[in-house]
Write a protein that holds these residues in place. Sequence first.
Motif, PDB file in Angstrom:
ATOM      1  N   ARG A 263       0.826  -1.208   0.000  1.00 36.74           N
ATOM      2  CA  ARG A 263       0.000   0.000   0.000  1.00 36.74           C
ATOM      3  C   ARG A 263       0.859   1.255   0.000  1.00 36.74           C
ATOM      4  NH1 ARG A 263      -5.109   0.410   1.797  1.00 36.74           N
ATOM      5  NH2 ARG A 263      -4.509   2.240   3.029  1.00 36.74           N
ATOM      6  N   ASP A 264       0.309   2.268  -0.673  1.00 37.61           N
ATOM      7  CA  ASP A 264       0.831   3.633  -0.612  1.00 37.61           C
ATOM      8  C   ASP A 264       2.343   3.688  -0.862  1.00 37.61           C
ATOM      9  OD1 ASP A 264      -1.730   4.453  -0.090  1.00 37.61           O
ATOM     10  OD2 ASP A 264      -1.461   4.511   2.078  1.00 37.61           O
ATOM     11  N   LEU A 265       2.725   3.256  -2.057  1.00 36.87           N
ATOM     12  CA  LEU A 265       4.131   3.202  -2.441  1.00 36.87           C
ATOM     13  C   LEU A 265       4.537   4.449  -3.219  1.00 36.87           C
ATOM     14  CD1 LEU A 265       4.275  -0.472  -3.757  1.00 36.87           C
ATOM     15  CD2 LEU A 265       4.929   0.341  -1.481  1.00 36.87           C
ATOM     16  N   THR A 266       5.719   4.962  -2.931  1.00 41.77           N
ATOM     17  CA  THR A 266       6.298   6.005  -3.774  1.00 41.77           C
ATOM     18  C   THR A 266       6.757   5.361  -5.084  1.00 41.77           C
ATOM     19  OG1 THR A 266       8.530   5.676  -2.912  1.00 41.77           O
ATOM     20  CG2 THR A 266       7.102   7.229  -1.714  1.00 41.77           C
ATOM     21  N   ALA A 267       7.137   6.189  -6.036  1.00 45.15           N
ATOM     22  CA  ALA A 267       7.603   5.659  -7.319  1.00 45.15           C
ATOM     23  C   ALA A 267       8.808   4.749  -7.127  1.00 45.15           C
ATOM     24  CB  ALA A 267       7.939   6.816  -8.265  1.00 45.15           C
ATOM     25  N   GLU A 268       9.737   5.164  -6.281  1.00 47.33           N
ATOM     26  CA  GLU A 268      10.928   4.360  -6.052  1.00 47.33           C
ATOM     27  C   GLU A 268      10.572   3.046  -5.356  1.00 47.33           C
ATOM     28  OE1 GLU A 268      14.696   3.183  -6.527  1.00 47.33           O
ATOM     29  OE2 GLU A 268      13.735   4.958  -7.385  1.00 47.33           O
ATOM     30  N   GLU A 269       9.630   3.087  -4.444  1.00 51.75           N
ATOM     31  CA  GLU A 269       9.203   1.873  -3.750  1.00 51.75           C
ATOM     32  C   GLU A 269       8.506   0.914  -4.707  1.00 51.75           C
ATOM     33  OE1 GLU A 269       8.534   3.662   0.766  1.00 51.75           O
ATOM     34  OE2 GLU A 269       6.896   3.721  -0.699  1.00 51.75           O
ATOM     35  N   ILE A 270       7.733   1.438  -5.668  1.00 46.16           N
ATOM     36  CA  ILE A 270       7.111   0.582  -6.686  1.00 46.16           C
ATOM     37  C   ILE A 270       8.195  -0.165  -7.457  1.00 46.16           C
ATOM     38  CG2 ILE A 270       5.832   0.580  -8.874  1.00 46.16           C
ATOM     39  CD1 ILE A 270       4.127   2.855  -7.762  1.00 46.16           C
ATOM     40  N   ARG A 271       9.239   0.568  -7.863  1.00 44.58           N
ATOM     41  CA  ARG A 271      10.338  -0.057  -8.609  1.00 44.58           C
ATOM     42  C   ARG A 271      11.032  -1.146  -7.780  1.00 44.58           C
ATOM     43  NH1 ARG A 271      10.844   5.438 -10.511  1.00 44.58           N
ATOM     44  NH2 ARG A 271      10.692   5.486 -12.798  1.00 44.58           N
ATOM     45  N   HIS A 295      -3.314   6.411  -9.370  1.00 45.91           N
ATOM     46  CA  HIS A 295      -3.472   7.475 -10.343  1.00 45.91           C
ATOM     47  C   HIS A 295      -2.411   7.304 -11.428  1.00 45.91           C
ATOM     48  CE1 HIS A 295      -6.536   9.853  -8.407  1.00 45.91           C
ATOM     49  NE2 HIS A 295      -5.830  10.001  -7.290  1.00 45.91           N
ATOM     50  N   GLY A 296      -2.618   7.982 -12.541  1.00 43.79           N
ATOM     51  CA  GLY A 296      -1.632   7.927 -13.604  1.00 43.79           C
ATOM     52  C   GLY A 296      -1.957   8.920 -14.698  1.00 43.79           C
ATOM     53  N   LYS A 297      -1.176   8.886 -15.737  1.00 42.36           N
ATOM     54  CA  LYS A 297      -1.468   9.640 -16.949  1.00 42.36           C
ATOM     55  C   LYS A 297      -0.874   8.843 -18.111  1.00 42.36           C
ATOM     56  CE  LYS A 297       2.576  12.699 -16.858  1.00 42.36           C
ATOM     57  NZ  LYS A 297       3.029  14.119 -16.827  1.00 42.36           N
ATOM     58  N   LYS A 298      -0.799   9.461 -19.272  1.00 46.40           N
ATOM     59  CA  LYS A 298      -0.436   8.726 -20.471  1.00 46.40           C
ATOM     60  C   LYS A 298       0.906   8.012 -20.323  1.00 46.40           C
ATOM     61  CE  LYS A 298      -0.367   9.265 -25.492  1.00 46.40           C
ATOM     62  NZ  LYS A 298      -0.535  10.230 -26.600  1.00 46.40           N
ATOM     63  N   GLY A 299       0.830   6.667 -20.259  1.00 45.98           N
ATOM     64  CA  GLY A 299       2.032   5.860 -20.241  1.00 45.98           C
ATOM     65  C   GLY A 299       2.691   5.671 -18.894  1.00 45.98           C
ATOM     66  N   ILE A 300       2.100   6.227 -17.815  1.00 48.11           N
ATOM     67  CA  ILE A 300       2.748   6.116 -16.505  1.00 48.11           C
ATOM     68  C   ILE A 300       1.705   5.882 -15.416  1.00 48.11           C
ATOM     69  CG2 ILE A 300       4.602   7.679 -17.227  1.00 48.11           C
ATOM     70  CD1 ILE A 300       2.294   8.932 -14.558  1.00 48.11           C
ATOM     71  N   GLU A 308       6.604   9.629 -11.304  1.00 51.77           N
ATOM     72  CA  GLU A 308       6.078   8.768 -12.359  1.00 51.77           C
ATOM     73  C   GLU A 308       6.860   7.457 -12.487  1.00 51.77           C
ATOM     74  OE1 GLU A 308       6.225  11.114 -15.869  1.00 51.77           O
ATOM     75  OE2 GLU A 308       4.822  12.633 -15.120  1.00 51.77           O
ATOM     76  N   VAL A 309       6.109   6.388 -12.812  1.00 52.33           N
ATOM     77  CA  VAL A 309       6.698   5.096 -13.154  1.00 52.33           C
ATOM     78  C   VAL A 309       6.098   4.656 -14.486  1.00 52.33           C
ATOM     79  CG1 VAL A 309       7.049   2.686 -12.493  1.00 52.33           C
ATOM     80  CG2 VAL A 309       6.909   4.455 -10.726  1.00 52.33           C
ATOM     81  N   PRO A 310       6.903   4.512 -15.537  1.00 51.24           N
ATOM     82  CA  PRO A 310       6.348   4.053 -16.820  1.00 51.24           C
ATOM     83  C   PRO A 310       5.741   2.649 -16.697  1.00 51.24           C
ATOM     84  CG  PRO A 310       8.547   4.973 -17.102  1.00 51.24           C
ATOM     85  CD  PRO A 310       8.334   4.825 -15.620  1.00 51.24           C
TER      86      PRO A 310
END
Length: 457
Positions: A263-271, A295-300, A308-310
């Motif tokens: 839960r509630d991961l930063t971009a670096e934590e997702i990676r 949440h996200g947007k085009k491609g991330i 952002e994480v692609p």
Amino acid sequence: MELPRLRLLVVGEELDEAELAALKFLSLEHVPMRRLEAIQKAQDFFEALQEKGMMEAGSLAFLKDLVNCAKGCAWQHDEMVSCTSFSRYLLFQLSEDITEDELKSFKFLLGKELPKCRLNPKTTMLDVFIEMEKKGILGEDNLSMLKSLCAEINIVLLKRIEEYELNLFGKTKQTKKGHARWLASSVAPDSPGSWNESSQLEAYKMTSRPRGVCLILNNHNFAKAREAVPEPKKLKDRHGTDVDAVALRRVFGKLHFTIAEYRDLTAEEIRKIVNIYRCEDHKDKDCFVCCVLSHGKKGIVYGVDGQEVPIQELTTSFTGQNCHSLAGKPKVFFVQACQGDACQKGVTIETDSGEQDSSVETDARFQLDCIPAEADFLLGMATLQDYVSYRSRRQGTWYIQALCQHLEYSCPRGEDILTILTAVNQEVSRKSCEPNAEKQMPQPSFTLRKKLIFPVN
């Protein structure tokens, strides 16, 4: 003591309270309700059956049929049993599948229809059905109230009833044998081999226990992102996402996956989390599933810090080159996020059954072309490119909830994932978001080479 009575004594001692209640419910067409309500012991139940001539001359055939019904194996053979009707057996099977939370919902919605004293915490789903029958709002030819309730609580239950009606009252008349086979297929999983025998397309191996990992990346609290991102791009908290996570855990747990939720991961934590599972040894597993709720947007997709994480970075982490132990095995990604800001309008507006939830929000956007060119990938997207997707604060997202309901309904029937996702498309496309009746259409993309079937056994 003669043999039949000795056998009855043994059977009676083995029955627990729930099993006795099931036998009583299934025999309601033969023994008056008032008589059954007074019965608390198995021996008294057997005596009631004997009084009604259901166990004459020492024959236990009727009781055997009842017990088979209660165990869900009454329709495994071509011979038709006569201990209960199709509709009563359907109700019994529904009661077996209804969860505790769904039972509470039934009790709440029936609060004005049934006496409150009959809706206490000890009341079972079979008790609810019996009370509905007493009130005349449930019967073999009167399922409308039950269908309305199921539409509100769990659409899969409604589909079970509709399928029953279709088989019973459809234009093509079925024999009792045919109907018996339908009942069996609606409650018992097909063996994996039965699909391979009748299908020209090979299916992925799916026999390991556990099947594999179901990784859930669940981002709810975006306070860090709001501190860092100026207006008007501040990311709201994703209320309702935990409802989706609960549904995903329940369904993939039933499908024998090991659940790993973060839960509630930063971009670096997702990676970091993705890299941990990329490096894990999956050689004894048959599949990998990853569910991204953010949440996200085009491609991330966004971390909770607004970074952002692609999407392509997530999916390509599990190619055969980057994760050797998953080579040739299906890699499945379900992503709940918008792919743009546009709202989709329906040509013909269809509403959900029941009251619409006014607190419906959109997730930010992201793009579809994130699936690797390599084989054996499936990417399930919540919506079409350039369009928003919707999330209810109370009920979760349209897409994930429909996905979980259809997986839970169709996997025991041996249906493959693409057939299931087509049904999800239909389910979500029928919904609309008031006041402007915006619509949503999910879209899967894949490079699968075989049928992907998740057996429940």
